[in-house]
Scaffold this active site. Structure first.
Site, short mmCIF file in Angstrom:
data_model
loop_
_atom_site.label_atom_id
_atom_site.label_comp_id
_atom_site.label_asym_id
_atom_site.label_seq_id
_atom_site.Cartn_x
_atom_site.Cartn_y
_atom_site.Cartn_z
CG HIS A 273 30.38 45.92 32.79
ND1 HIS A 273 30.80 47.08 32.20
CD2 HIS A 273 29.84 46.27 33.97
CE1 HIS A 273 30.55 48.09 33.00
NE2 HIS A 273 29.94 47.64 34.08
NE ARG B 129 38.75 32.70 30.09
CZ ARG B 129 38.08 33.54 29.31
NH1 ARG B 129 37.88 33.25 28.04
NH2 ARG B 129 37.60 34.67 29.77
CB VAL C 130 33.48 33.60 23.57
CG1 VAL C 130 32.30 33.59 22.61
CG2 VAL C 130 33.10 32.95 24.90
P1 ADP Z 1 35.66 40.53 33.29
O1 ADP Z 1 36.88 39.72 33.56
O2 ADP Z 1 34.58 40.31 34.26
O3 ADP Z 1 35.21 40.45 31.86
P2 ADP Z 1 37.03 43.05 32.76
O4 ADP Z 1 38.03 43.61 33.70
O5 ADP Z 1 37.54 42.37 31.53
O6 ADP Z 1 36.09 42.05 33.56
O7 ADP Z 1 36.03 44.17 32.33
C1 ADP Z 1 34.86 43.91 31.57
C2 ADP Z 1 34.29 45.19 31.03
O8 ADP Z 1 33.96 46.08 32.12
C3 ADP Z 1 35.22 46.00 30.15
O9 ADP Z 1 35.22 45.58 28.83
C4 ADP Z 1 34.63 47.41 30.30
O10 ADP Z 1 33.48 47.56 29.53
C5 ADP Z 1 34.22 47.41 31.77
N1 ADP Z 1 35.32 47.96 32.60
C6 ADP Z 1 36.24 47.28 33.31
N2 ADP Z 1 37.08 48.13 33.97
C7 ADP Z 1 36.66 49.37 33.66
C8 ADP Z 1 37.09 50.69 34.02
N3 ADP Z 1 38.11 50.91 34.86
N4 ADP Z 1 36.43 51.76 33.49
C9 ADP Z 1 35.39 51.58 32.66
N5 ADP Z 1 34.92 50.36 32.29
C10 ADP Z 1 35.55 49.27 32.78
#
Ligand code: ADP
Length: 446
Positions: A235, A291, A294
């Site tokens: 992730h 914000r 990266v």
């Molecule tokens: P963070 O703020 O920790 O980066 P995000 O909500 O942006 O968290 O999610 C990061 C990554 O996690 C996403 O790009 C995706 O790969 C995975 N992810 C998040 N939510 C889901 C979901 N509901 N189903 C599948 N993958 C998810």
């Protein structure tokens, strides 16, 4: 206009902000911890102030230390960069209470969009689809089970205050959900100081697509194309590119318009990112990052707009100065995050002395990095030591250029993930743009 700005960050993003200040004719003051005392970029700022020892809690996360530095240095603004205090509403509030402009949205907006469950509700309120799940945080096992039975397994437990790819757990059945909900809450409390978690459907193979937005204080807002950040390990983003090879022009515009609508509805100003998961047919809002990110240079390369300068201009009260129709993305950009880690040893951090360093260059190549030969990567912080970006007229040319640039990159003394990037850039699926968020984890486990 802001005339003297304090940079409350380190590494490549501190250097990036110093460069923007130097081009804008603004004096820059950079803070540093004892672990960063020898960093060469400190000399490029007008002033550098030590704010404490290495551990972030005592330096880059210490609001009293940073505010004291800002007062001593007599600055009129603070740029928080990314990570550290960049999405801390209390920090924004303290800055403004001390008559120091915070380069970012106001504290109320940071609070509203920083709470991921609240942000989902705000998106729904303006008609944007969100991943199905709980309506806000879940407190009990039975509540979590009810949501899971409604949306179907697998489900994802996510920390309301999570970030950086941390604070997420997948559950495939009742037993794992029951077991995970308590651990997830305990982990979220330790990692983010907030035990709240929510539950949503786990999409099996989506793309992560995000939209860059810029909004001024008068309420004007534009979107600046998209970035595909689906190449992730656990992730966490590893490669980003724009525009996404998997999104049509019509869907791109739809996501852009939706992002602007959401930003306007929450009174957003500054640079921000609206993140979506895209299943090939539909896009689902996941979160807003209030914000600079990266991967912002991907957008800079395809639009020609300097996002950090725009952030500072907006914080100075200036209007956007361009309309949506004047944003004309051109060509293709790719970014590889260069991390000091060992891909052959479970991606263990690899801090230490860089004995030899040759960065790539030539047409269409941009390296945003604060390191050089003789620089010692401290063990204290995130392992990212820089970003390699390329731009070209077409995606195929950008791929060739990135392979060429990666082959030029020499970093000795520490291990880096450059060999992993070379491998990904030579992968047939990646070359065809056929990849989702599970691509890299599958490649690594093959
Ligand atoms: P963070 O703020 O920790 O980066 P995000 O909500 O942006 O968290 O999610 C990061 C990554 O996690 C996403 O790009 C995706 O790969 C995975 N992810 C998040 N939510 C889901 C979901 N509901 N189903 C599948 N993958 C998810």
């Amino acid at each position: 206009m802001i005339s003297r700005l304090l940079i409350a960050n380190r590494g490549e993003i501190a250097l990036r902000i110093i460069r923007a200040c130097n081009e804008l004719g603004i004096e820059s003051v950079v803070v540093y911890s004892k672990a960063d005392a020898d960093a060469p970029y400190l000399a490029l700022a007008d002033e550098a102030i030590c704010i404490g020892p290495g551990p972030s809690a005592l330096s880059y996360l210490s609001i009293p230390s940073i505010i004291s530095a800002a007062e001593i240095a007599n600055v009129d603004a603070v740029h928080p960069g990314y990570g550290f205090l960049s999405e801390n509403a209390h920090f924004a509030e303290v800055c403004r209470a001390n008559n120091i402009e915070f380069v970012g949205p106001d504290e109320e907006t940071i609070r509203n969009v920083g709470d991921k469950a609240a942000a989902k509700r705000a998106a729904q309120a303006v008609g944007i689809a969100v991943v199905e799940g709980s309506d806000g945080p879940v407190e009990s096992e039975s509540q979590a089970l009810e949501v899971a039975h409604k949306v179907g397994y697998p489900v994802l437990i996510k920390a309301v205050s999570g970030g950086g790819g941390r604070g997420m757990r997948i559950a495939h059945n009742d037993i794992s959900l029951q077991a995970s909900i308590h651990t997830a809450r305990a982990e979220a409390e330790i990692a983010f100081g907030d035990p709240s978690v929510y539950v949503e459907k786990y999409l099996e193979d989506p793309r992560h697509i995000e939209v860059q937005i810029l909004a001024d204080r008068k309420g004007d807002c534009i979107y600046l194309s998209d970035r595909d950040c689906s190449v992730q390990r656990r992730h966490q983003k590893v490669i980003e590119e724009g525009p996404s090879p998997g999104v049509s022009a019509a869907d791109r515009a739809k996501m852009g318009r939706a992002s602007v609508k959401l930003a306007k509805s929450v009174g957003y100003h500054g640079a921000g990112t609206v993140e979506f998961l895209f299943d090939g047919k539909k896009f689902y809002f996941i979160e807003v990052n209030a914000r600079i990110q990266v991967e912002h240079p991907v957008t800079e390369l395809i639009t020609g707009i300097d996002l950090v300068k725009e952030q500072i201009r907006i914080a100075s009260g200036e209007p956007l100065g361009r309309k949506q129709q004047q944003v004309r993305p051109k060509g293709h950009a790719i970014e590889c995050r260069i991390n000091a880690e060992d891909p052959d040893n479970g991606f263990a951090p690899s801090p230490g002395l860089i004995t030899k360093y040759i960065a790539p260059g030539g047409p269409g190549v941009r390296v945003d990095s604060h390191v050089c030969a003789g620089y010692r990567v401290p063990p204290t912080y995130d392992s990212m030591i820089g970003k390699l970006l390329v731009w070209a007229e077409t995606r195929d040319e950008a791929l060739v250029r990135m392979r060429r640039a990666l082959d030029e990159y020499v970093v000795e003394g520490i291990k880096t993930n450059v060999p992993l990037h070379r491998r990904i850039l030579r992968n047939a699926y990646f070359q065809r743009g056929e990849y989702t968020t599970s691509f890299l984890d599958e490649l690594l486990s093959a």
